[in-house]
Design a protein around this motif. Structure first.
Motif, PDB file in Angstrom:
ATOM      1  N   ILE A 255       4.691  -0.625  -1.578  1.00  0.00           N
ATOM      2  CA  ILE A 255       4.134  -0.815  -2.917  1.00  0.00           C
ATOM      3  C   ILE A 255       5.027  -0.153  -3.963  1.00  0.00           C
ATOM      4  CG2 ILE A 255       2.185  -0.312  -4.436  1.00  0.00           C
ATOM      5  CD1 ILE A 255       1.538  -2.477  -2.462  1.00  0.00           C
ATOM      6  N   THR A 269      -3.538  -5.396  -3.867  1.00  0.00           N
ATOM      7  CA  THR A 269      -3.674  -5.113  -2.440  1.00  0.00           C
ATOM      8  C   THR A 269      -4.648  -6.114  -1.810  1.00  0.00           C
ATOM      9  OG1 THR A 269      -5.546  -3.594  -2.708  1.00  0.00           O
ATOM     10  CG2 THR A 269      -3.331  -2.669  -2.898  1.00  0.00           C
ATOM     11  N   CYS A 280      -1.778   2.862  -0.549  1.00  0.00           N
ATOM     12  CA  CYS A 280      -1.317   1.992  -1.635  1.00  0.00           C
ATOM     13  C   CYS A 280      -1.393   2.726  -2.972  1.00  0.00           C
ATOM     14  CB  CYS A 280      -2.166   0.721  -1.696  1.00  0.00           C
ATOM     15  SG  CYS A 280      -1.937  -0.435  -0.327  1.00  0.00           S
TER      16      CYS A 280
END
Length: 305
Positions: A255, A269, A280
Protein backbone atom coordinates in the motif's frame (compact mmCIF):
# COMPACT_ATOMS: atom_id res chain seq x y z
CA UNK A 1 -4.43 8.30 9.68
CA UNK A 2 -3.06 10.83 7.24
CA UNK A 3 -5.70 12.54 5.09
CA UNK A 4 -5.92 14.09 1.64
CA UNK A 5 -8.48 16.26 -0.12
CA UNK A 6 -10.74 14.19 -2.35
CA UNK A 7 -10.41 15.83 -5.74
CA UNK A 8 -11.82 19.36 -5.67
CA UNK A 9 -14.37 18.49 -2.99
CA UNK A 10 -14.39 19.86 0.54
CA UNK A 11 -13.87 16.33 1.90
CA UNK A 12 -10.73 15.48 3.81
CA UNK A 13 -10.49 11.71 3.51
CA UNK A 14 -8.12 9.08 4.91
CA UNK A 15 -5.45 7.97 2.43
CA UNK A 16 -6.71 4.40 2.77
CA UNK A 17 -10.34 3.60 1.90
CA UNK A 18 -12.08 0.49 3.24
CA UNK A 19 -13.69 -1.63 0.53
CA UNK A 20 -16.80 -3.51 1.62
CA UNK A 21 -17.30 -5.86 -1.33
CA UNK A 22 -16.74 -8.97 0.79
CA UNK A 23 -18.41 -7.94 4.05
CA UNK A 24 -21.21 -10.45 3.38
CA UNK A 25 -18.69 -13.18 4.21
CA UNK A 26 -18.65 -12.05 7.85
CA UNK A 27 -21.09 -12.79 10.64
CA UNK A 28 -22.83 -9.78 12.17
CA UNK A 29 -20.47 -9.65 15.19
CA UNK A 30 -17.46 -10.02 12.89
CA UNK A 31 -18.71 -7.26 10.61
CA UNK A 32 -19.30 -4.93 13.55
CA UNK A 33 -15.80 -5.56 14.90
CA UNK A 34 -14.32 -4.99 11.46
CA UNK A 35 -16.10 -1.65 10.96
CA UNK A 36 -15.29 -0.41 14.47
CA UNK A 37 -11.65 -1.37 14.01
CA UNK A 38 -11.52 0.64 10.80
CA UNK A 39 -12.99 3.65 12.59
CA UNK A 40 -10.48 3.28 15.44
CA UNK A 41 -7.67 3.26 12.87
CA UNK A 42 -8.96 6.47 11.35
CA UNK A 43 -10.08 4.65 8.19
CA UNK A 44 -13.59 6.09 8.18
CA UNK A 45 -14.06 6.11 4.39
CA UNK A 46 -16.13 3.08 3.33
CA UNK A 47 -16.53 2.09 -0.32
CA UNK A 48 -19.65 0.23 -1.48
CA UNK A 49 -21.48 -0.61 -4.71
CA UNK A 50 -25.07 -1.58 -5.30
CA UNK A 51 -23.95 -4.85 -6.92
CA UNK A 52 -21.81 -6.05 -4.02
CA UNK A 53 -23.63 -9.11 -2.74
CA UNK A 54 -26.59 -8.03 -4.85
CA UNK A 55 -27.03 -5.11 -2.45
CA UNK A 56 -26.66 -7.30 0.63
CA UNK A 57 -23.26 -5.86 1.54
CA UNK A 58 -24.70 -2.39 2.11
CA UNK A 59 -27.53 -3.77 4.25
CA UNK A 60 -25.14 -5.95 6.26
CA UNK A 61 -22.85 -2.97 6.84
CA UNK A 62 -25.64 -0.77 8.20
CA UNK A 63 -27.14 -3.54 10.32
CA UNK A 64 -23.80 -4.57 11.81
CA UNK A 65 -22.89 -1.08 12.96
CA UNK A 66 -26.44 -0.21 14.04
CA UNK A 67 -26.53 2.78 11.73
CA UNK A 68 -27.90 5.95 13.31
CA UNK A 69 -27.30 9.67 12.98
CA UNK A 70 -24.36 9.71 15.40
CA UNK A 71 -22.56 6.80 13.74
CA UNK A 72 -23.30 8.20 10.28
CA UNK A 73 -21.64 11.49 11.19
CA UNK A 74 -18.41 9.63 12.01
CA UNK A 75 -17.95 8.10 8.57
CA UNK A 76 -17.73 8.93 4.88
CA UNK A 77 -19.82 6.68 2.65
CA UNK A 78 -19.23 6.10 -1.05
CA UNK A 79 -21.17 3.79 -3.34
CA UNK A 80 -21.30 2.99 -7.05
CA UNK A 81 -24.09 2.44 -9.58
CA UNK A 82 -24.43 1.42 -13.20
CA UNK A 83 -23.81 -2.33 -13.38
CA UNK A 84 -26.80 -4.55 -14.11
CA UNK A 85 -26.93 -8.23 -15.02
CA UNK A 86 -25.60 -8.52 -18.55
CA UNK A 87 -25.33 -4.78 -19.14
CA UNK A 88 -24.25 -1.38 -17.91
CA UNK A 89 -26.84 1.33 -17.33
CA UNK A 90 -26.23 5.05 -16.84
CA UNK A 91 -29.82 6.03 -17.62
CA UNK A 92 -31.39 8.69 -15.41
CA UNK A 93 -34.07 6.26 -14.24
CA UNK A 94 -31.55 3.61 -13.22
CA UNK A 95 -29.19 6.02 -11.45
CA UNK A 96 -32.02 7.56 -9.41
CA UNK A 97 -33.64 4.25 -8.46
CA UNK A 98 -30.26 2.72 -7.60
CA UNK A 99 -29.38 5.57 -5.26
CA UNK A 100 -32.72 5.26 -3.50
CA UNK A 101 -31.99 1.58 -2.95
CA UNK A 102 -28.50 2.31 -1.65
CA UNK A 103 -29.75 4.89 0.83
CA UNK A 104 -32.42 2.52 2.09
CA UNK A 105 -29.94 -0.32 2.58
CA UNK A 106 -27.34 1.90 4.25
CA UNK A 107 -30.02 3.54 6.43
CA UNK A 108 -28.88 7.04 5.58
CA UNK A 109 -30.35 10.12 3.94
CA UNK A 110 -27.30 10.87 1.82
CA UNK A 111 -24.13 9.55 0.22
CA UNK A 112 -20.94 11.55 0.54
CA UNK A 113 -19.76 10.28 -2.84
CA UNK A 114 -21.48 8.49 -5.73
CA UNK A 115 -19.42 6.90 -8.51
CA UNK A 116 -20.59 5.70 -11.91
CA UNK A 117 -19.26 2.14 -12.09
CA UNK A 118 -18.19 0.50 -15.39
CA UNK A 119 -18.61 2.77 -18.47
CA UNK A 120 -21.94 2.40 -20.26
CA UNK A 121 -21.48 2.28 -24.06
CA UNK A 122 -25.01 3.67 -24.44
CA UNK A 123 -24.54 6.53 -22.01
CA UNK A 124 -26.46 9.70 -22.73
CA UNK A 125 -24.57 12.31 -20.71
CA UNK A 126 -27.57 14.64 -20.70
CA UNK A 127 -29.46 12.01 -18.65
CA UNK A 128 -26.54 11.61 -16.27
CA UNK A 129 -26.49 15.38 -15.78
CA UNK A 130 -30.21 15.42 -15.00
CA UNK A 131 -29.77 12.60 -12.50
CA UNK A 132 -26.80 14.29 -10.81
CA UNK A 133 -28.69 17.60 -10.59
CA UNK A 134 -31.67 15.90 -8.98
CA UNK A 135 -29.54 13.93 -6.53
CA UNK A 136 -27.46 16.95 -5.59
CA UNK A 137 -30.36 19.39 -5.18
CA UNK A 138 -32.30 16.89 -3.06
CA UNK A 139 -29.28 16.35 -0.80
CA UNK A 140 -29.10 12.64 -1.54
CA UNK A 141 -25.56 12.86 -2.96
CA UNK A 142 -22.96 15.48 -2.10
CA UNK A 143 -20.09 14.64 -4.48
CA UNK A 144 -19.74 12.65 -7.68
CA UNK A 145 -17.09 10.59 -9.46
CA UNK A 146 -16.52 7.75 -11.87
CA UNK A 147 -14.88 4.35 -11.94
CA UNK A 148 -12.84 2.67 -14.69
CA UNK A 149 -13.14 5.63 -17.05
CA UNK A 150 -10.56 7.14 -19.37
CA UNK A 151 -10.06 10.86 -20.02
CA UNK A 152 -12.33 11.32 -23.05
CA UNK A 153 -15.19 9.51 -21.32
CA UNK A 154 -14.82 11.90 -18.39
CA UNK A 155 -14.59 14.87 -20.74
CA UNK A 156 -17.83 13.83 -22.40
CA UNK A 157 -19.56 13.75 -19.02
CA UNK A 158 -18.06 17.07 -17.97
CA UNK A 159 -19.55 18.76 -21.04
CA UNK A 160 -23.00 18.21 -19.53
CA UNK A 161 -22.54 17.54 -15.80
CA UNK A 162 -22.30 20.66 -13.64
CA UNK A 163 -20.87 18.96 -10.54
CA UNK A 164 -17.10 18.34 -10.42
CA UNK A 165 -15.80 14.80 -10.95
CA UNK A 166 -13.77 14.26 -7.76
CA UNK A 167 -12.63 10.64 -8.05
CA UNK A 168 -11.86 7.90 -10.56
CA UNK A 169 -11.61 4.36 -9.23
CA UNK A 170 -9.14 2.36 -11.34
CA UNK A 171 -7.41 -1.00 -11.13
CA UNK A 172 -3.84 -0.39 -10.02
CA UNK A 173 -1.26 -2.39 -8.11
CA UNK A 174 2.46 -3.10 -8.23
CA UNK A 175 1.81 -5.84 -10.80
CA UNK A 176 -0.99 -4.00 -12.64
CA UNK A 177 0.78 -0.70 -13.22
CA UNK A 178 0.25 -0.05 -16.93
CA UNK A 179 -0.93 3.50 -16.30
CA UNK A 180 2.47 4.16 -14.73
CA UNK A 181 4.66 2.10 -17.06
CA UNK A 182 3.34 3.63 -20.29
CA UNK A 183 4.42 7.02 -19.00
CA UNK A 184 7.91 5.73 -18.29
CA UNK A 185 8.32 4.00 -21.65
CA UNK A 186 7.35 6.90 -23.90
CA UNK A 187 8.37 6.34 -27.53
CA UNK A 188 9.71 2.85 -26.80
CA UNK A 189 8.98 -0.21 -28.93
CA UNK A 190 7.84 -2.50 -26.14
CA UNK A 191 4.53 -3.57 -24.59
CA UNK A 192 5.02 -1.26 -21.63
CA UNK A 193 4.80 1.74 -23.95
CA UNK A 194 1.24 0.87 -25.00
CA UNK A 195 -1.22 3.47 -23.77
CA UNK A 196 -4.28 1.47 -22.75
CA UNK A 197 -6.12 4.20 -20.88
CA UNK A 198 -5.54 7.53 -22.61
CA UNK A 199 -2.91 8.69 -20.11
CA UNK A 200 -5.53 8.64 -17.35
CA UNK A 201 -2.95 9.03 -14.59
CA UNK A 202 -1.66 12.34 -15.94
CA UNK A 203 -5.18 13.47 -16.82
CA UNK A 204 -6.44 12.92 -13.27
CA UNK A 205 -3.47 14.79 -11.83
CA UNK A 206 -4.02 17.71 -14.21
CA UNK A 207 -7.72 17.92 -13.33
CA UNK A 208 -7.45 17.28 -9.57
CA UNK A 209 -9.33 13.98 -9.72
CA UNK A 210 -8.33 11.55 -6.98
CA UNK A 211 -7.41 8.10 -8.26
CA UNK A 212 -8.72 5.31 -6.04
CA UNK A 213 -6.75 2.14 -6.87
CA UNK A 214 -8.90 -0.95 -6.52
CA UNK A 215 -7.52 -4.47 -5.96
CA UNK A 216 -4.15 -3.12 -4.77
CA UNK A 217 -2.90 -6.66 -4.05
CA UNK A 218 -4.22 -8.42 -7.15
CA UNK A 219 -2.40 -9.44 -10.31
CA UNK A 220 -4.31 -9.84 -13.54
CA UNK A 221 -8.07 -9.44 -13.27
CA UNK A 222 -8.86 -11.10 -9.94
CA UNK A 223 -6.39 -13.91 -10.64
CA UNK A 224 -4.98 -13.81 -7.13
CA UNK A 225 -2.73 -11.78 -4.88
CA UNK A 226 0.95 -11.30 -5.59
CA UNK A 227 2.05 -11.18 -1.95
CA UNK A 228 3.61 -14.48 -0.78
CA UNK A 229 2.84 -15.91 -4.21
CA UNK A 230 5.55 -18.22 -5.68
CA UNK A 231 4.77 -16.77 -9.13
CA UNK A 232 6.51 -13.56 -8.01
CA UNK A 233 9.69 -14.62 -6.18
CA UNK A 234 11.79 -11.54 -6.95
CA UNK A 235 9.00 -9.14 -6.09
CA UNK A 236 8.24 -10.79 -2.77
CA UNK A 237 11.92 -10.99 -1.87
CA UNK A 238 12.30 -7.25 -2.46
CA UNK A 239 9.07 -6.32 -0.67
CA UNK A 240 10.01 -8.49 2.32
CA UNK A 241 13.46 -6.90 2.45
CA UNK A 242 12.05 -3.38 2.44
CA UNK A 243 9.31 -4.33 4.91
CA UNK A 244 11.95 -5.63 7.32
CA UNK A 245 13.92 -2.39 7.00
CA UNK A 246 10.82 -0.39 7.92
CA UNK A 247 9.64 -2.80 10.61
CA UNK A 248 6.28 -3.42 8.95
CA UNK A 249 4.52 -6.18 7.01
CA UNK A 250 4.62 -6.84 3.28
CA UNK A 251 0.96 -5.74 3.15
CA UNK A 252 1.94 -2.33 4.48
CA UNK A 253 4.67 -1.92 1.87
CA UNK A 254 2.34 -2.83 -1.01
CA UNK A 255 0.00 0.00 0.00
CA UNK A 256 2.86 2.37 0.81
CA UNK A 257 4.14 1.86 -2.75
CA UNK A 258 0.90 3.34 -4.09
CA UNK A 259 0.86 6.14 -1.53
CA UNK A 260 4.43 7.12 -2.48
CA UNK A 261 3.24 8.23 -5.92
CA UNK A 262 2.79 12.03 -6.01
CA UNK A 263 -0.69 11.70 -7.54
CA UNK A 264 -2.01 11.48 -3.95
CA UNK A 265 -4.02 8.32 -4.52
CA UNK A 266 -6.47 6.69 -2.13
CA UNK A 267 -6.14 2.88 -2.36
CA UNK A 268 -9.28 0.86 -1.66
CA UNK A 269 -8.63 -2.23 0.44
CA UNK A 270 -10.65 -5.39 0.01
CA UNK A 271 -9.60 -7.45 3.00
CA UNK A 272 -12.00 -8.52 5.73
CA UNK A 273 -9.12 -9.60 7.95
CA UNK A 274 -8.68 -7.14 10.81
CA UNK A 275 -4.92 -7.63 11.12
CA UNK A 276 -4.41 -7.02 7.40
CA UNK A 277 -6.66 -3.98 7.59
CA UNK A 278 -4.45 -2.58 10.36
CA UNK A 279 -1.39 -3.31 8.22
CA UNK A 280 -2.97 -1.41 5.33
CA UNK A 281 -3.61 1.55 7.60
CA UNK A 282 0.01 1.57 8.77
CA UNK A 283 1.04 2.46 5.23
CA UNK A 284 -0.09 5.99 6.01
CA UNK A 285 2.98 6.30 8.24
CA UNK A 286 5.52 4.79 5.82
CA UNK A 287 7.35 6.88 3.24
CA UNK A 288 9.32 4.87 0.71
CA UNK A 289 12.44 6.39 -0.75
CA UNK A 290 12.71 6.92 -4.49
CA UNK A 291 15.21 4.02 -4.61
CA UNK A 292 12.85 1.69 -2.75
CA UNK A 293 9.91 2.60 -4.98
CA UNK A 294 11.85 1.85 -8.17
CA UNK A 295 13.36 -1.33 -6.73
CA UNK A 296 9.86 -2.67 -6.12
CA UNK A 297 8.70 -1.50 -9.54
CA UNK A 298 11.52 -3.35 -11.29
CA UNK A 299 11.23 -6.46 -9.11
CA UNK A 300 7.65 -6.85 -10.39
CA UNK A 301 9.06 -7.27 -13.90
CA UNK A 302 8.44 -3.71 -15.00
CA UNK A 303 11.20 -2.39 -17.23
CA UNK A 304 13.03 0.89 -17.45
CA UNK A 305 14.01 2.04 -20.96
Amino acid sequence: MRTIQLGTSTLQVPVVAVGCMRINRLSKPEAEKFIRTALEEGANFFDHADIYGGGACEAIFADAIGMNAEIRSSMILQSKVGIRKGMFDFSKEHILSSVDGILKRLRTDYLDVLLLHRPDALVEPEEVAEAFDQLHSSGKVRWFGVSNQKPMQIELLKRYVRQPIVANQLQLSITNATMISNGINVNMENDSAIDRDGSVLDYCRLHDITIQPWSPFQYGFFEGVFLDNPKFPELNKKIDEIAANHGVSNTTIAIAWLLRHPAKMQPVTGTMNIDRLRDCCKASEVHLSREEWYEIYRAAGNILP
